[in-house]
Structures are given as structure tokens and as C-alpha cells.
Design a protein around this motif. Structure first.
Motif, mmCIF file in Angstrom:
data_model
loop_
_atom_site.group_PDB
_atom_site.id
_atom_site.type_symbol
_atom_site.label_atom_id
_atom_site.label_comp_id
_atom_site.label_asym_id
_atom_site.label_seq_id
_atom_site.Cartn_x
_atom_site.Cartn_y
_atom_site.Cartn_z
ATOM 1 N N ASN A 63 0.797 -1.223 0.000
ATOM 2 C CA ASN A 63 0.000 0.000 0.000
ATOM 3 C C ASN A 63 0.831 1.275 0.000
ATOM 4 O O ASN A 63 0.303 2.370 -0.191
ATOM 5 C CB ASN A 63 -0.968 0.007 1.184
ATOM 6 N N CYS A 64 2.125 1.128 0.262
ATOM 7 C CA CYS A 64 2.999 2.307 0.346
ATOM 8 C C CYS A 64 3.094 2.993 -1.021
ATOM 9 O O CYS A 64 3.176 2.339 -2.054
ATOM 10 C CB CYS A 64 4.387 1.877 0.817
ATOM 11 N N ASP A 65 3.088 4.325 -1.000
ATOM 12 C CA ASP A 65 3.146 5.071 -2.259
ATOM 13 C C ASP A 65 4.544 5.077 -2.853
ATOM 14 O O ASP A 65 4.723 5.402 -4.024
ATOM 15 C CB ASP A 65 2.714 6.538 -2.022
ATOM 16 N N ASP A 66 5.529 4.767 -2.049
ATOM 17 C CA ASP A 66 6.905 4.888 -2.535
ATOM 18 C C ASP A 66 7.771 3.747 -2.000
ATOM 19 O O ASP A 66 8.752 3.962 -1.297
ATOM 20 C CB ASP A 66 7.462 6.260 -2.084
ATOM 21 N N PHE A 67 7.389 2.516 -2.334
ATOM 22 C CA PHE A 67 8.134 1.363 -1.826
ATOM 23 C C PHE A 67 9.410 1.153 -2.629
ATOM 24 O O PHE A 67 9.390 1.113 -3.851
ATOM 25 C CB PHE A 67 7.261 0.102 -1.910
ATOM 26 N N ALA A 71 9.105 0.023 3.002
ATOM 27 C CA ALA A 71 8.077 1.052 2.888
ATOM 28 C C ALA A 71 8.696 2.399 3.262
ATOM 29 O O ALA A 71 9.671 2.458 4.013
ATOM 30 C CB ALA A 71 6.918 0.734 3.818
ATOM 31 N N CYS A 72 8.107 3.506 2.733
ATOM 32 C CA CYS A 72 8.763 4.808 2.874
ATOM 33 C C CYS A 72 8.628 5.427 4.268
ATOM 34 O O CYS A 72 9.407 6.284 4.643
ATOM 35 C CB CYS A 72 8.217 5.768 1.818
ATOM 36 N N GLU A 73 7.613 5.004 5.013
ATOM 37 C CA GLU A 73 7.341 5.532 6.365
ATOM 38 C C GLU A 73 6.846 6.974 6.346
ATOM 39 O O GLU A 73 6.697 7.591 7.397
ATOM 40 C CB GLU A 73 8.571 5.443 7.302
ATOM 41 N N LYS A 74 6.626 7.532 5.166
ATOM 42 C CA LYS A 74 6.232 8.951 5.110
ATOM 43 C C LYS A 74 4.864 9.161 4.483
ATOM 44 O O LYS A 74 4.177 10.131 4.787
ATOM 45 C CB LYS A 74 7.265 9.741 4.294
ATOM 46 N N CYS A 75 4.470 8.283 3.567
ATOM 47 C CA CYS A 75 3.213 8.511 2.851
ATOM 48 C C CYS A 75 2.008 8.314 3.785
ATOM 49 O O CYS A 75 2.155 7.803 4.894
ATOM 50 C CB CYS A 75 3.112 7.588 1.648
ATOM 51 N N ASN A 76 0.847 8.700 3.325
ATOM 52 C CA ASN A 76 -0.363 8.609 4.151
ATOM 53 C C ASN A 76 -0.631 7.182 4.630
ATOM 54 O O ASN A 76 -1.073 6.958 5.748
ATOM 55 C CB ASN A 76 -1.581 9.103 3.372
ATOM 56 N N ASN A 77 -0.357 6.224 3.739
ATOM 57 C CA ASN A 77 -0.576 4.827 4.104
ATOM 58 C C ASN A 77 0.340 4.400 5.250
ATOM 59 O O ASN A 77 -0.099 3.797 6.221
ATOM 60 C CB ASN A 77 -0.327 3.924 2.892
ATOM 61 N N CYS A 78 1.623 4.716 5.098
ATOM 62 C CA CYS A 78 2.584 4.340 6.136
ATOM 63 C C CYS A 78 2.231 5.002 7.464
ATOM 64 O O CYS A 78 2.304 4.377 8.521
ATOM 65 C CB CYS A 78 4.003 4.717 5.718
ATOM 66 N N LEU A 79 1.844 6.302 7.385
ATOM 67 C CA LEU A 79 1.521 7.019 8.620
ATOM 68 C C LEU A 79 0.282 6.430 9.301
ATOM 69 O O LEU A 79 0.263 6.252 10.514
ATOM 70 C CB LEU A 79 1.320 8.513 8.324
HETATM 71 ZN ZN LIG Z 1 4.900 4.677 2.368
#
Ligand SMILES: [Zn+2]
Length: 543
Positions: A63-67, A71-79
Motif C-alpha cells: 500500500n505504500c506510495d513509494d516502496f 516502505a517509505c514511512e512517510k506517505c499517508n498509508n505508512c503514517l
Molecule cells: Zn509509504
């Protein structure tokens, strides 16, 4: 700091933090990168090996926008996930929600598009607990899943999942985490928390955890609540009632030198002090295994637990055949008590069997010819073969005997003897007779004649019931408690068909008849003095 939370604090939030399962992670990452994500996964493997953890990390990654690699830990999904608040990642614990209604609810929702991410991910933990109707409800969705839906079924018992569901999932087998990696992780955590430890303590914890990281960390937590400075071997032994190597060798000595009462007292002491008998059994097996390895090549470098002196000490008190027999007896304990019940009882029976093998051996040794001495030099493999042959022979004879008992079996006798099973539960909480409850509870009445009762049992359990001591004890019990004057014979469940075939053959030979059943003398109640004498020999006599 409280250590109740070690497991949660150190739960991996990245793939790189996961201990073990490297191949699974690699395949999952590649699937994301190449956009070849399956719609259903089955994560199978022992508890505490990272199934749910990896399921969550995978759900986050897809689901991460920037895997990238993580995972990026920054996108809305990660947050959202960090807050444990992602609307599209749904966890269901099948152990408590196993009904068809829970699954129907999911099935109704799958058609709605995800709210925040690309995929709706359903993680079903302990999936084998779902009822058959729940599985069937799920099946339709698995057959034609909407594009945006992914199921991850995690289970410790994949065989309980119906084949039609299994075949629709991409399956990953999670393995137990190896000791080296577990130890490394534990040490890393302890260092990070600024705590002390000794290597031997960590080794003990790793053995106890049996390949489950979650168990390892919860044992560490337990140790830290006992001593907040760190994890030390002495404390581990104390808290878990474990015994040192020397103590284990001592127990084996007692068994093989005819001090069985002492060995059993020793065992009960360990048990009463809160000792973990499963751990003790595994350790005894390890110790014996190492002695056998040492007997084969005489080199210390293959030993982990024993020193060469300790290994030699064991080989001095028991020969290879006895040690192989010990292994069989102890392994049976692990098989029979897999639900962690009756451990003490099974272990005591195993000790008795191990000691009896010693006696038989000693009798044989008295009659030893030179041939026997030549045999001593044969390899372990040959010995194992020899033992196997003997066992096969034994079983064969038993089957003939049991089949011949059936010749005179009567329905009325069986109906009468059913009383034993009807009343068995009553003995569950009686200290003196609990063992008899434990011996029979998992067996099934098969047939009765006027002198004998045949019951069906697991192979290992049948062996225990058929050993002479236990058989005599059961005989005593039947007479005293039920006024039933019969001997119980146990038949290995898997041999039932074979016995019936032999029975038909015998029944066709008209001369065949049931054998005369030999019964032991009825034991009279022992006086206290006699009991003491049985336990301690004459050494207590005051002259
Ligand atoms: Zn992410």
C-alpha cells in the motif's frame, strides 16, 4: 522500564529487522517490485516465527506510495499504519471469530474499493480455526476475488485448512528460527536496553523457545522481571527449574544403576520445584545423543553440551543399545504428552521402561558368550537395526495373541466392561489413582472376553499399557475399583485391521481357541514400612 513490552517494542517495523525467513521476504519483495501480487497467501509455520509480522509488513509495503526495499514511512498509508489506524488493512483472529457470520461480513465488504490505499488486505490469523461453513463462505470470494483485495491466511496447522482453499493460495512455509539468529537478536536487544547477560543463559533461553522468537522474548521478559540487572544462567535455571548437566547425568545414572526409586524421587523434586519437564526431557535426549555421537568418534569437537569426560561417564553406565532404548522411551514421552498434560506420569513410566531395559540387559550379560563381545564392536547403525527387528517381532506376536483373544469375545462382556470408561472421569482428581485415569483416558474399549479386555490406543500409549508393570497395576485397579478380574491388552489403533484379518483366519481354523490368560497375584495393601523399604531399600533400618 517494565519489560512486559519487549516483544511489542522490538516487533520489526521493516523487513530488514525480521529475524529469519529471508527467502520468503525476498520473494514477497520481488512480487511487489514486479507487480505480480497474488490474491491469496497462506503463511504456514510454527508459532512465533513471524507469520503475522511479515503479513503486516507486506500489507504495508503493497500500500505504500513509494516502496523501494522498504516502505517509505512517510506517505499517508505508512503514517496511518504507524497509528494502527489503516482503514484498508483488516486483521481477524479466527481463534475468537471463527463463525460463518464473521466471514460473511468480510465477504460483503470486499466489493467496496479501498479507502486510503491500493489494496484491501485481510489478515486472518489462526486461520485453521475457521469453521467449515466459514471456509466455504470464503471460498467463493477466493475463486473470483476483486482486483483490489488480498487475503493472507496465517496458520500453525495448515493441514486443517480445506484443500479447495489451500489450492487457491500461494503458500509459504515459515521455518523455526535457528538458534544462532535468535541468540543474536536477543543479545542485540539486551545490549540496546543496557542490560547484562551471560552467553549460557541466552543459550538456555534459545533452547526453551524452540525456534519461536516471540517465546524467546517473553522468556527474556520473565527473566528481567526476576532480575532487572540482566539475564544470568543461574537465574534461568532457578526460575524454570532447570537442572544442570551434572544433575541430568546423575538421573541417568540412577536409572541405569537400579536406583529407580531414587530417580523418580529426583524427578518429582524437580517437578515440585516448578521444573519444566518437557525441557528436561529434551535435554536428556540431547545429552544421550551427544554421548552416542561421542561413542562413535571419540572427539570432543562435536559436543555442545557435554564435556568428553561427561560423555564417557554416561557410556560407562549404559551401553549403546540401552542409550538407543532411552531415546525411544523419552521420545514417546514427547509424543504422548504433546498437549502438555500428564507429563510427570509419562516421564515416570519412561524411566521405569529405561530401567527395565537395563535389567534385561544385565540378565543377558550374565549369559554372555564370546559372540556377544564381538557384537559389541558393531556400529550404532547395526545395533539400531537389531533393535528394530526385535521390536517388529514383538509386535507381530502380540497381534496374534490379541486376535486369539477375540475368538471368545462377547458383546455382553464388552457392555459390562464399559463401566470402566463411564466412571473414569471420577478418578481424574484423585491423587492415588490419577495415573490410571491418564493411562486409559485416550483409549477406546475394543472387545472383552471373560478374562481379558482389549483397548485401542496410540502406538506409544499401547506400548506403555502393555509393559508388565503397568499391566499389573491396571489389573489391580480393575479388581479393586470395579471387581473386574481381567487383564487389559492395548492394541495399536493402526493395527486394528491387521488383527481382524488374523482373527478371521483363526476363526476359520476350527481348532483355534482363546488362550488361557495368565493373571498376576493380587497385591495386598502395603504397610508404611513396606513402602519405605520399597523406596529406600534396607538402608533405613535402625539396628
Ligand atoms: Zn509509504
Amino acid at each position: 522500564m517494565s519489560y512486559q513490552v519487549l516483544y511489542r517494542t522490538y516487533r520489526p517495523s521493516k523487513f530488514s529487522e525480521v529475524v529469519g525467513q529471508e527467502y520468503i521476504i525476498k520473494i514477497l519483495k520481488n512480487a511487489i517490485k514486479s507487480n505480480k501480487i497474488a490474491h491469496a497467501y497462506l503463511f504456514a509455520g510454527p508459532r512465533g516465527t513471524g507469520k503475522t509480522t511479515i503479513a503486516k509488513l507486506f500489507a504495508k509495503a503493497i500500500n505504500c506510495d513509494d516502496f523501494k526495499e522498504e516502505a517509505c514511512e512517510k506517505c499517508n498509508n505508512c503514517l496511518a499504519l504507524k497509528e494502527n489506524n489503516h482503514p484498508d488493512i483488516i486483521e481477524l483472529d479466527a481463534a475468537s471469530n471463527n463463525g460463518v457470520d464473521n466471514i460473511r461480513e468480510i465477504v460483503e465488504q470486499v466489493n467496496y474499493a479501498p479507502i486510503l490505499g491500493k489494496y484491501k488486505v485481510y489478515i486472518i490469523d489462526e486461520a485453521h480455526m475457521l469453521s467449515d461453513s466459514a471456509f466455504n463462505a470464503l471460498l467463493k470470494t477466493l475463486e473470483e476475488p476483486p482486483k483490489h483485495v488480498i487475503f493472507i491466511l496465517a496458520t500453525t496447522d495448515p493441514e486443517k485448512i480445506i484443500p479447495t482453499v489451500q489450492s487457491r493460495c500461494q503458500r509459504f512455509n515459515f521455518s523455526k528460527i535457528n538458534k544462532y539468529h535468535m541468540k543474536k537478536k536477543m543479545i542485540e536487544i539486551l545490549k540496546n536496553e543496557g542490560l547484562e547477560y551471560d552467553e549460557e543463559a541466552i543459550e538456555e533461553v534459545a533452547v526453551m523457545a524452540e525456534g519461536g522468537m516471540r517465546d524467546a522474548l517473553s522468556i527474556l521478559e520473565q527473566m528481567l522481571s526476576y532480575n532487572e540487572k540482566g539475564v544470568y544462567k543461574e537465574d534461568v535455571l532457578k526460575v524454570f527449574g532447570l537442572s544442570s548437566i551434572d544433575e541430568k547425568i546423575k538421573i541417568l545414572k540412577e536409572i541405569h544403576q537400579g536406583n529407580i526409586a531414587q530417580a523418580i524421587n529426583h524427578l518429582r523434586d524437580i517437578y515440585q520445584n516448578g521444573g519444566d519437564l518437557k525441557h528436561l526431557t529434551i535435554d536428556l535426549l540431547e545429552v544421550i545423543k551427544e554421548a552416542l555421537i561421542f561413542s562413535d568418534d571419540g572427539q570432543e569437537k562435536l559436543l555442545n553440551k557435554l564435556s568428553s569426560i561427561q560423555a564417557q561417564e554416561l557410556l560407562n553406565i549404559a551401553n549403546i543399545k540401552q542409550l538407543l532404548n532411552d531415546i525411544d522411551c523419552l521420545k514417546d514421552v514427547l509424543v504422548n504428552s504433546r498437549f502438555n498434560q500428564n507429563f510427570l506420569s509419562y516421564l515416570e513410566l519412561a524411566f521405569i521402561k529405561m530401567a527395565n531395559q537395563t535389567e534385561i540387559k544385565q540378565e543377558k550379560e550374565i549369559k554372555t558368550t564370546q559372540k556377544e563381545t564381538v557384537k559389541q564392536t558393531s556400529t550404532i547403525k547395526e545395533k539400531a537395526e537389531e533393535i528394530k527387528k526385535e521390536v517388529v517381532q514383538e509386535v507381530k506376536e502380540d497381534l496374534d495373541y490379541i486376535a486369539s483373544l477375540l475368538l471368545s469375545a462377547k458383546k455382553s462382556e464388552k457392555e459390562h466392561d464399559a463401566i470402566i470408561y463411564n466412571r473414569l472421569e471420577l478418578y481424574k482428581n484423585e491423587v492415588d489413582k490419577r495415573k490410571l485415569y491418564e493411562l486409559l483416558i485416550d483409549t477406546e474399549l475394543f472387545a472383552s472376553n471373560k478374562d481379558a479386555i482389549v483397548v485401542l490406543a496410540d502406538k506409544a500409549q499401547a506400548n506403555i499399557i502393555n509393559s508388565k508393570d503397568v499391566k499389573d497395576e491396571l489389573y489391580d485397579f480393575l479388581i479393586k475399583e470395579f471387581s473386574i478380574n481381567k487383564i487389559i491388552y492395548a492394541l495399536d489403533k493402526n493395527k486394528r485391521k491387521e488383527v481382524i484379518e488374523i482373527y478371521h483366519k483363526l476363526a476359520n481354523e476350527k481348532k483355534a481357541s482363546s488362550p488361557v490368560v495368565e493373571k498376576p497375584e493380587i497385591k495386598k495393601e502395603m504397610t508404611n514400612e513396606e513402602k519405605l523399604k520399597e523406596l529406600f531399600g534396607d538402608s533405613l533400618k535402625v539396628e
